[in-house]
Design a protein around this motif. Structure first.
Motif, short mmCIF file in Angstrom:
data_model
loop_
_atom_site.label_atom_id
_atom_site.label_comp_id
_atom_site.label_asym_id
_atom_site.label_seq_id
_atom_site.Cartn_x
_atom_site.Cartn_y
_atom_site.Cartn_z
N ALA A 112 67.18 -18.57 -63.46
CA ALA A 112 66.64 -18.29 -64.80
C ALA A 112 65.18 -18.66 -64.91
N LEU A 113 64.65 -19.33 -63.88
CA LEU A 113 63.26 -19.79 -63.92
C LEU A 113 62.43 -19.12 -62.84
N ARG A 174 64.41 -25.40 -71.89
CA ARG A 174 64.30 -25.52 -73.34
C ARG A 174 63.10 -24.73 -73.87
N LYS A 175 61.98 -24.82 -73.16
CA LYS A 175 60.78 -24.11 -73.58
C LYS A 175 60.99 -22.60 -73.59
N THR A 176 61.67 -22.11 -72.56
CA THR A 176 61.89 -20.66 -72.43
C THR A 176 63.10 -20.17 -73.21
N LEU A 182 72.78 -20.06 -68.92
CA LEU A 182 73.44 -20.67 -67.77
C LEU A 182 74.84 -21.18 -68.08
N ASP A 183 75.20 -21.25 -69.36
CA ASP A 183 76.48 -21.86 -69.73
C ASP A 183 77.66 -21.21 -69.00
N GLN A 184 77.70 -19.89 -69.02
CA GLN A 184 78.82 -19.18 -68.41
C GLN A 184 78.84 -19.38 -66.90
N ARG A 331 70.55 -11.27 -59.97
CA ARG A 331 71.97 -11.59 -59.90
C ARG A 331 72.44 -12.36 -61.12
N LEU A 332 71.51 -13.07 -61.80
CA LEU A 332 71.89 -13.76 -63.02
C LEU A 332 72.13 -12.78 -64.15
#
Length: 391
Positions: A112-113, A174-176, A182-184, A331-332
C-alpha cells in the motif's frame, strides 16, 4: 533499546512476557529448520516492543514456553508485527492450534506504500532506515548448539529494526489514509485455515493433467497416504514420494506390490516392505473421484472463451494503469482470479466490487467490461477514457 542475553530459563521468559503484555505491539521473528522434516523445527524466537528485545531459545532444557505462546495467541491487546510472516505464523499455529491475533505484516503493508509486492526484509530495512544488513548468518544451522554471539545478534537485529520501522510505516499509512486497505489482508493472513493441511485435500496441490475420475481418485488416495507417512515420520513430503512419482502411480497404477520395484522414483525395497504395502493398500482401495470434487477444466479462467480471455487481459492492463496512477502494488488492488471471474460475468462476492477496492479500481473495471470505459493513447501514454453516453 535494552538487548537481553539469550533467554534459556522459564523465570526470565515469564518476566519478559509479563512486561510485554502491556506493550501496544511486539515485533516477532523466528529462526527454524525444515529442510529435513515435515514440521518446521523452531530453533529461536525473537521479540521486541521497541524498548527491549530478546531472543528465546525454545530448545533450552525445561524452558516453559507457555507465557510466550499466551502472549502470541491469547492477548488481543498487543499487536503482533511480522515481516513476510506466513512461516512464522505457521510455527505458532502448530504449537498452539491457532494463530497470533491481531497481527500486522510489514510486507503486505508495503504494497500500500508503493514498495512493491514482495519486498524482502533487507530491502525494507534499507529503504526505511538506510541500514545495510549483514547477511552472513542468514543460512546458519540454527539447530546446532551453542549459538554464537554473531548468530544471536543477527537474529535479534531482525526484530529491533522491525520495531523501529513499524511506527514509521503506521504513521505513513495514517497520512495516506490507506491503513483501512490492509484490514482484510491481515485478517486473511491470520485465518487458521491457511495453516491447516487436510490430507484429503492435499491432492489439489499436485499437478496432473488427467481429468479421469479414476486417476484423480487414486491421486487423492495416495497423496493422503503420503501426507500421513510424512507426518508420522516427520519427513518432507518429497522425501517419501515426489509429486511426479505420485502422478505416475495415479496414471499407471501397479497391479502388485512387486511392481513397485519397477516404478521410477521408488526404492526397490518397497516391493516387500511395510511402507510399500501401505502404498499398495491406498492404491487398491482408491475410489473414483466424486463428480462434485472434479476440478474445473480451466479453474483459473472459468468459462471465459476466446473473447472473455481478451476481456480479462484488458482488465489486467487496466489494473497496471490504475496501480501506477495511485502508486500501489497491483496485487493489493486485485487478483488475477477475480479479474477473470469479472470477465466471465460474475458480479457477486468479488472483493474488487466491494469497499475501497471498488472505489479505487472495481468501478472502472466494471465500466470497462460493460462498455462505459475505453482505452486511449494521448501524447504517447496509455490512458482510460469514459465512453460517450448513448443518446
Amino acid at each position: 533499546m535494552q538487548i537481553h542475553p539469550l533467554i534459556t530459563d522459564s523465570a526470565t521468559l515469564a518476566s519478559l512476557c509479563e512486561r510485554l503484555s502491556t506493550a501496544p505491539f511486539v515485533a516477532v521473528d523466528t529462526e527454524f529448520m525444515r529442510e529435513n522434516s515435515y514440521w518446521p523445527d523452531l530453533c529461536l524466537l525473537q521479540i521486541s516492543d521497541g524498548k527491549e528485545a530478546a531472543a528465546i531459545d525454545p530448545k533450552a532444557p525445561g524452558l516453559d514456553m507457555k507465557p510466550l505462546l499466551d502472549l502470541m495467541v491469547n492477548n488481543e491487546n498487543v499487536l503482533k508485527v511480522f515481516h513476510a510472516g506466513g512461516q512464522d505464523i505457521e510455527i505458532i499455529y502448530n504449537l498452539t492450534g491457532t494463530t497470533p491475533h491481531p497481527l500486522f505484516d510489514t510486507q503486505i503493508a508495503s504494497m500500500a506504500l508503493s514498495q512493491g509486492e514482495q519486498i524482502g526484509y533487507s530491502n525494507l530495512v534499507d529503504s526505511w532506515l538506510g541500514i545495510q544488513l549483514d547477511k552472513g548468518a542468514r543460512f546458519t544451522d540454527w539447530a546446532r548448539r551453542p549459538l554464537d554471539k554473531r548468530q544471536i545478534d543477527y537474529a535479534i537485529g531482525d526484530v529491533t529494526h522491525l520495531a523501529e520501522i513499524f511506527p514509521m510505516m503506521l504513521e505513513e499509512l495514517r497520512k495516506t489514509g490507506r491503513g483501512v486497505w490492509l484490514d482484510q489482508e491481515m485478517e486473511r493472513l491470520a485465518d487458521p485455515s491457511n495453516y491447516t493441511v487436510d490430507p484429503q485435500q492435499a491432492w489439489r496441490r499436485v499437478r496432473l493433467s488427467s481429468r479421469k475420475a479414476d486417476v484423480l481418485g487414486r491421486l487423492k488416495a495416495i497423496t493422503a497416504w503420503r501426507e500421513h507417512e510424512a507426518r508420522d515420520k516427520n519427513l518432507p513430503r518429497g522425501r517419501i514420494v515426489k509429486d511426479e512419482t505420485l502422478g505416475d502411480l495415479a496414471t499407471h497404477p501397479p497391479r502388485t506390490q512387486d511392481d513397485l520395484a519397477k516404478v521410477r522414483g521408488l526404492s526397490a525395497s518397497w516391493k516387500s516392505n511395510d511402507i510399500g504395502a501401505r502404498l499398495m493398500n491406498a492404491i487398491q482401495n482408491a475410489r473414483p473421484l466424486d463428480r462434485e470434487e472434479m476440478p474445473e477444466r480451466d479453474a483459473s479462467r472459468p468459462g471465459l472463451g476466446k473473447e472473455g480471455t481478451l476481456v480479462a487481459d484488458l482488465l489486467k492492463l487496466l489494473l497496471k494503469i490504475r496501480a501506477r496512477e495511485i502508486n500501489v502494488a497491483s496485487r493489493l488492488l486485485a487478483r488475477s482470479d477475480d479479474l477473470e471471474l469479472l470477465a466471465a460475468g460474475v458480479r457477486n462476492g468479488l472483493p474488487i466490487l466491494e469497499g475501497w477496492r471498488y472505489d479505487q479500481f472495481g468501478r472502472d473495471a466494471l465500466d470497462l467490461v460493460e462498455g462505459r470505459m475505453a482505452f486511449a493513447v494521448k501524447d504517447g501514454k496509455l490512458l482510460m477514457t469514459r465512453a460517450e453516453k448513448e443518446a
